[in-house]
Design an enzyme around this catalytic site. Structure first.
Site, short mmCIF file in Angstrom:
data_model
loop_
_atom_site.label_atom_id
_atom_site.label_comp_id
_atom_site.label_asym_id
_atom_site.label_seq_id
_atom_site.Cartn_x
_atom_site.Cartn_y
_atom_site.Cartn_z
N CYS A 16 -74.74 -16.15 52.33
CA CYS A 16 -74.24 -16.18 53.70
C CYS A 16 -73.83 -14.76 54.05
O CYS A 16 -74.28 -13.81 53.42
CB CYS A 16 -73.06 -17.16 53.83
SG CYS A 16 -71.66 -16.75 52.80
N HIS A 564 -38.56 -2.39 34.23
CA HIS A 564 -38.74 -3.84 34.28
C HIS A 564 -38.08 -4.46 33.04
O HIS A 564 -38.61 -4.39 31.94
CB HIS A 564 -40.23 -4.19 34.31
CG HIS A 564 -40.53 -5.60 34.72
ND1 HIS A 564 -40.39 -6.67 33.87
CD2 HIS A 564 -40.93 -6.12 35.91
CE1 HIS A 564 -40.71 -7.78 34.50
NE2 HIS A 564 -41.05 -7.48 35.75
#
Length: 641
Positions: A16, A564
């Protein structure tokens, strides 16, 4: 080709506007993870019975290479009986894949014709073109041909789907649009074939369902004749019987059934448009992204195409998908404005623009699904916009990929004007489009902040290179109580101090692939001995999550530093973390930023290993880290230039 299991694993392949659509014998032979990481591939989706590789606007070019390498164009679709026997897809998946394969090849033709019709209506409204001129008549022929001869267009793709001769299928469609046959059915006299079989009077030009049923039936006739016909006469016996038997069944039984179904669909949506016009565009506007994800949006295409071809207007597929598509694009544009990650900004801006123009796969798979909240924003915007379009009973009068470029399709044609439609239809279409875009954009903009505050954004979004403006030069890190440190390779190199006391370990040993692979930047990790985090440099806290587990600092020299604490500790939702600073604070090297409870975090099953990374590592020629060993707060652990 190798990563989908080789060409022998391919039953068929189509494309497509944005993706390759493979039907594979065995999906398990495809290496999905490798394909996802292939440059140029946006996503890999298995939906609607197809293995879909999302490429973007370059999909048609990639498709040409695929069929060239696989030899599919020369050999035709690769099909065999064993593949059919081993096909374990659900009946719904098979049906949707069948619908997709039938309608996909004709979409460019009806889109081009539909847009031409829309622009003709625009030019007539502006007084540039008059409907009485020869030019208008010729252009109208260009625009109407694809719809008038819809049965012949569909016959080709149906023949491919049902594995029968394309020429015979087109000849079958020719029966339905043959001038003498049309005149015969339009007369007042009853029509009998062979003097016995009644032929129902119906109009088959621009029809959809009759030819699909006709070619489907004819394929069985052809396959039967292929088996029983002697080789000497097969050349003419197969098409002769196929055309006679298939044609008879078409005009006597299947054509009338198809026409009846088409009329029933038209009556249903006419009734719905009169009694609950708001419903369908609202539902389609909300759920269209999910339909696209699963491939079930192909169930709507025949309805929209049939409405346009037979009634001349559509209130189902066009308005709802228009609201949904522009909402998805607007959500992507909001991400391009809100995000501080340059890669995300670039992808979101280009995919968002493509989305508002009617092609949503790039923004759907590249942005909205990736972050989730833009998808929610798009569904909200699509629903609100669809609701307005439904309340005002907006209809489209031409085909086209729903987006800003096809708004002229909402200008009433002469046929539509005779039904009572006016230019207010276009005005309402524009208003509904604006509503969908604004609601989606604003919602996504707000949700970005909510997700950011709750620590739900991907870590790479926390510490983008342009997260906050840099200011003064960084001071040298404190060397107090230094145990191990890195010696800068150059006197001009900037340094980062250890934000924790503990034991250093290489980033590669962190049990999280995102960090250990260096995807978030180069750096080092610390196994903390004390639950305290200190500033590793002078700068501004660009991000401090409500959960306390992650801190982003923009150093005065431009480094974006991410600290972190632990792995997956965001799931603690702030428990065990006590922030001592806040987002936006200016800090100096050694300032206390956070306290955290190491025993508590470990008791919940989480690691406290803390990566310290420079997330914009690509901006520097070299980044050096200290060797493994004990480290004190303030020891130099990273130098960069």
């Amino acid at each position: 080709m190798d990563h989908i299991g080789g060409k022998d694993n391919v039953i068929s392949v189509v494309h497509c506007a944005t993706r390759l659509r493979f039907t594979l014998k065995d999906d398990k032979k495809a290496d999905t993870e490798v394909l996802k990481k292939t440059k140029g591939v946006m996503a890999v989706v298995s939906a609607g019975g197809q293995y879909q590789i999302v490429i973007g606007p370059d999909a048609p070019q990639v498709y040409q290479e695929v069929i060239s390498i696989g030899g599919f164009e020369a050999a035709g679709p690769v099909q065999d009986d064993e593949a059919e026997k081993e096909d374990t897809r659900s009946q719904l998946s098979k049906l949707l894949e069948g619908i997709a394969s039938i309608f996909q090849p004709i979409i460019p033709a009806i889109t081009g014709a539909g847009l031409l019709k829309a622009f003709m209506a625009l030019f007539v409204a502006l007084g540039v073109l008059k409907s009485s001129t020869q030019t208008y008549i010729i252009l109208n022929t260009f625009a109407d041909a694809a719809f008038y001869f819809m049965p012949m267009l569909l016959a080709v793709s149906c023949a491919k789907r049902f594995k029968c001769n394309q020429g015979t299928a087109m000849a079958l469609a020719g029966i339905l649009v043959y001038p003498s046959f049309i005149t015969l059915l339009a007369g007042e006299e009853a029509v009998l074939f062979l003097g016995l079989l009644p032929v129902t009077k119906a109009t088959y030009t621009s029809s959809v369902i009759p030819i699909i049923l006709g070619v489907w039936f004819m394929s069985y006739v052809e396959h039967f004749m292929q088996k029983i016909s002697p080789k000497a006469i097969k050349f003419f016996s197969v098409p002769l019987v196929s055309l006679l038997v298939g044609g008879t069944a078409l005009i006597v039984v299947l054509g009338p059934i198809g026409a009846w179904v088409s009329n029933l669909i038209n009556l249903f949506f006419t009734w719905l448009n009169a009694n609950a016009a708001w419903l369908v565009p609202t539902v389609v506007g909300i759920f269209s992204p999910l339909l696209v994800m699963t491939g079930t949006h192909y169930g709507l295409i025949p309805i929209g195409t049939n409405n346009l071809a037979s009634a001349g207007w559509d209130t189902v597929v066009g308005p709802g998908m228009l609201a949904s598509n522009v909402a998805q694009g607007a959500a992507g544009l909001a991400m391009s404005v809100r995000s501080k990650n340059p890669d995300t900004k670039q992808q979101a801006s280009s995919a968002g623009l493509t989305g508002v123009l009617g092609i949503t796969e790039p923004v759907l798979y590249g942005i909205n699904l990736k972050f989730s909240f833009p998808l929610y924003a798009a569904m909200i915007g699509g629903g609100v916009g669809g609701l307005y379009l439904g309340i005002t009973k907006v209809a489209r009068f031409a085909a086209g990929s729903p987006g800003l470029l096809v708004l002229p399709a909402y200008i009433p044609t002469e046929q539509a004007q005779a039904l009572g439609y006016t230019m207010s239809n276009l005005v309402n279409a524009v208003i509904g489009t604006v509503i969908a875009m604004v609601v989606s954009f604003v919602t996504c903009y707000i949700l970005f902040g909510v997700w950011q505050k709750n620590g739900k954004l991907p870590v790479e979004e926390y510490t983008a290179p342009d997260a906050v403006p840099a200011s003064e030069p960084a001071a040298a890190a404190s060397a107090a109580a230094e145990t191990v440190s890195v010696q800068p390779s150059d006197a001009s190199a900037a340094v980062l101090a250890s934000p924790l006391k503990g034991t250093l370990m290489p980033l590669s040993e962190v049990k999280d692939k995102v960090f250990s692979s260096g995807a978030l930047g180069q750096g080092i990790a610390v196994e903390p001995a004390v639950g305290e985090v200190y500033a590793p440099c002078d700068g501004v806290i660009s991000t401090f999550f409500e959960t306390g587990h992650a801190i982003g600092i923009s150093s005065d020299e431009g480094a974006e530093v991410l600290i972190h604490v632990g792995m997956d500790t965001v799931n603690l939702k702030g428990e065990g973390f006590t922030p001592k600073a806040k987002e936006g604070d200016r800090v100096k090297t050694g300032d206390l930023l956070l306290k955290f409870d190491i025993p508590f975090i470990k008791s919940k099953g989480f690691s406290v290993v803390t990566p310290v990374v420079v997330s914009n590592s690509d901006d520097y020629e070299s980044i050096d880290t200290a060797s493994a060993g004990k480290v004190e707060v303030g020891s130099t652990i990273i130098s960069y230039k």
